[in-house]
Design an enzyme around this catalytic site. Structure first.
Site, mmCIF file in Angstrom:
data_model
loop_
_atom_site.group_PDB
_atom_site.id
_atom_site.type_symbol
_atom_site.label_atom_id
_atom_site.label_comp_id
_atom_site.label_asym_id
_atom_site.label_seq_id
_atom_site.Cartn_x
_atom_site.Cartn_y
_atom_site.Cartn_z
ATOM 1 C CD GLU A 75 -2.906 -1.245 0.046
ATOM 2 O OE1 GLU A 75 -2.819 -0.462 -1.030
ATOM 3 O OE2 GLU A 75 -3.707 -2.100 0.049
ATOM 4 C CG HIS A 94 -3.758 0.108 5.974
ATOM 5 N ND1 HIS A 94 -5.117 -0.037 5.895
ATOM 6 C CD2 HIS A 94 -3.486 -1.116 5.220
ATOM 7 C CE1 HIS A 94 -5.758 -0.848 5.310
ATOM 8 N NE2 HIS A 94 -4.768 -1.916 5.138
ATOM 9 C CG HIS A 96 -6.393 -5.377 7.422
ATOM 10 N ND1 HIS A 96 -5.908 -6.418 6.696
ATOM 11 C CD2 HIS A 96 -6.248 -4.383 6.638
ATOM 12 C CE1 HIS A 96 -5.446 -6.202 5.581
ATOM 13 N NE2 HIS A 96 -5.493 -4.747 5.481
ATOM 14 C CE1 TYR A 115 -18.111 12.834 24.404
ATOM 15 C CE2 TYR A 115 -16.424 14.134 23.307
ATOM 16 C CZ TYR A 115 -16.756 13.310 24.388
ATOM 17 O OH TYR A 115 -15.756 12.993 25.352
ATOM 18 C CG HIS A 157 -8.588 -3.253 2.674
ATOM 19 N ND1 HIS A 157 -7.949 -2.745 1.340
ATOM 20 C CD2 HIS A 157 -7.496 -3.487 3.699
ATOM 21 C CE1 HIS A 157 -6.420 -2.924 1.572
ATOM 22 N NE2 HIS A 157 -6.282 -3.270 2.929
ATOM 23 C CE1 TYR A 210 -10.339 17.302 25.608
ATOM 24 C CE2 TYR A 210 -8.671 15.780 24.260
ATOM 25 C CZ TYR A 210 -9.593 16.035 25.323
ATOM 26 O OH TYR A 210 -9.817 14.875 26.447
HETATM 27 ZN ZN LIG Z 1 -4.829 -3.637 4.179
#
Ligand SMILES: [Zn+2]
Length: 212
Positions: A75, A94, A96, A115, A157, A210
């Site tokens: 990726e 990233h 899963h 929120y 994904h 914040y």
């Molecule tokens: Zn992936």
């Protein structure tokens, strides 16, 4: 220890943390940090338990990488495109992770049921349409879903989370998974009550200051 060595160690530790928290099992998921002229990303098919700082891959901002290195995560295009289009992003995680991926598998976004959805920068966390992993098409879908947001789901994904630091991106990936879990739980009990646009805009604004 050089800055880059320290950074590589932090990426390895972050990878193990994702694995330890159950956000990424086996070889799924990847992460990167922006550096001068490019970014450092986890290698393709890396087993987190045995990942070594030297296994991480440096790519230029145009996505070129030199020989003598492992192959970058499949990726890498998403990581390259985030750094090209999002000056606010200095790290990309990233995963899963199970609950967020469950929602992504039914093509559901995370709506403003709580929120804290505003932590991702807007009133919802979008779900990008499906495209084959590792393709430019997937990256294009992801960039659109990330417009005005720091996180999105990827249909069938997983999840993407951006941060102004590695710790920030990691924290947001954990937050998205927790929100997805609570949303899923709420759906078991009844129809979640959604906050309106005005309230979510107020919370987004509050989060900008914040902790600062
Ligand atoms: Zn992936």
């Amino acid at each position: 220890m050089s800055d880059e060595r320290g950074l590589r160690l932090r990426i390895v530790q972050a990878s193990r943390r994702l694995s330890g928290l159950g956000l990424n099992s086996g070889r799924s998921g990847n992460l990167s940090v922006r550096v001068d002229g490019g970014f450092i990303v986890t290698p393709s098919g890396a087993a987190y338990e045995t990942l070594h700082p030297d296994d991480l891959v440096y790519l230029t901002s145009s996505g070129d990488y030199g020989g003598g290195q492992a192959r970058p995560s499949s990726e890498w295009r998403i990581h390259r495109d985030v750094y090209a289009h999002r000056p606010d992003a200095h790290a990309v995680v990233h995963t899963h992770s199970p609950f967020a991926t469950t929602l992504a598998c039914v093509g559901r976004k995370i709506p403003p049921f709580h929120y804290e959805v505003a932590f991702a920068g807007g009133p919802d966390i979008r779900c990008a349409p499906y495209a084959t992993f590792g393709t430019q098409e997937l990256s294009d879908h992801a960039m659109a879903a990330l417009d005005g947001r720091k996180a999105c789901l990827l249909a069938n994904h997983g999840v993407l989370a951006l941060g102004d630091s590695l710790e920030g991106a990691l924290g947001l990936a954990e937050k998205v998974e927790n929100l997805a879990r609570v949303y899923w739980q709420a759906l078991q009990v009844g129809e979640p009550v959604l906050l309106d646009e005005v309230e979510m805009a107020r919370v987004v604004e509050k989060f900008l200051t914040y902790g600062k």
